[in-house]
Design a protein around this motif. Structure first.
Motif, PDB file in Angstrom:
ATOM      1  N   UNK A  25       0.830  -1.205   0.000  1.00 39.78           N
ATOM      2  CA  UNK A  25       0.000   0.000   0.000  1.00 39.78           C
ATOM      3  C   UNK A  25       0.868   1.261   0.000  1.00 39.78           C
ATOM      4  N   UNK A  26       1.932   1.231   0.818  1.00 38.92           N
ATOM      5  CA  UNK A  26       2.822   2.387   0.892  1.00 38.92           C
ATOM      6  C   UNK A  26       3.558   2.597  -0.426  1.00 38.92           C
ATOM      7  N   UNK A  27       3.990   1.516  -1.060  1.00 35.95           N
ATOM      8  CA  UNK A  27       4.676   1.644  -2.350  1.00 35.95           C
ATOM      9  C   UNK A  27       3.745   2.251  -3.389  1.00 35.95           C
ATOM     10  N   UNK A  50      15.953   9.246   2.441  1.00 37.42           N
ATOM     11  CA  UNK A  50      16.034   7.940   3.103  1.00 37.42           C
ATOM     12  C   UNK A  50      14.940   7.753   4.153  1.00 37.42           C
ATOM     13  N   UNK A  51      14.472   8.832   4.760  1.00 36.76           N
ATOM     14  CA  UNK A  51      13.392   8.738   5.747  1.00 36.76           C
ATOM     15  C   UNK A  51      12.117   8.250   5.065  1.00 36.76           C
ATOM     16  N   UNK A  52      11.805   8.836   3.919  1.00 39.72           N
ATOM     17  CA  UNK A  52      10.610   8.431   3.188  1.00 39.72           C
ATOM     18  C   UNK A  52      10.745   7.011   2.654  1.00 39.72           C
ATOM     19  N   UNK A  57       9.222   1.307   2.792  1.00 36.89           N
ATOM     20  CA  UNK A  57       9.668  -0.081   2.863  1.00 36.89           C
ATOM     21  C   UNK A  57       9.403  -0.736   4.224  1.00 36.89           C
ATOM     22  N   UNK A  58       8.719  -0.015   5.117  1.00 39.11           N
ATOM     23  CA  UNK A  58       8.285  -0.600   6.375  1.00 39.11           C
ATOM     24  C   UNK A  58       9.310  -0.595   7.487  1.00 39.11           C
ATOM     25  N   UNK A  59      10.427   0.092   7.299  1.00 43.05           N
ATOM     26  CA  UNK A  59      11.443   0.166   8.354  1.00 43.05           C
ATOM     27  C   UNK A  59      11.117   1.256   9.370  1.00 43.05           C
TER      28      UNK A  59
END
Length: 82
Positions: A25-27, A50-52, A57-59
């Protein structure tokens, strides 16, 4: 690994904190948003990208953590400039 535009190294050792369904969903949402930005010809800040990416990517589990990390980044810049 180092992003070619950023001065900070990109670290991918964070654990994935959300389900694969949530990552999908995020992708999808990220692809739509990135498309909107490119149509508007907005540039991406390589020091915060990198935050986004970690969120997509769920990290990073929550948008609140994204806000906190961005706030810390930009607060640090303001303090450094003063």
């Amino acid at each position: 690994m180092k992003d070619n535009k950023s001065e900070k190294p990109i670290i991918y050792d964070r654990a994935v904190l959300v389900s694969q369904d949530e990552i999908a969903k995020r992708r999808h949402a990220n692809a739509i948003t990135a498309g909107s930005f490119s149509v508007g010809n907005f540039s991406v800040n390589p020091d915060t990208q990198h935050i986004f990416e970690d969120f997509v990517e769920g990290r990073i589990a929550t948008i609140e953590e994204v806000y906190e990390l961005l706030h810390a980044h930009y607060t640090e810049l303001v303090l450094k400039d003063n």
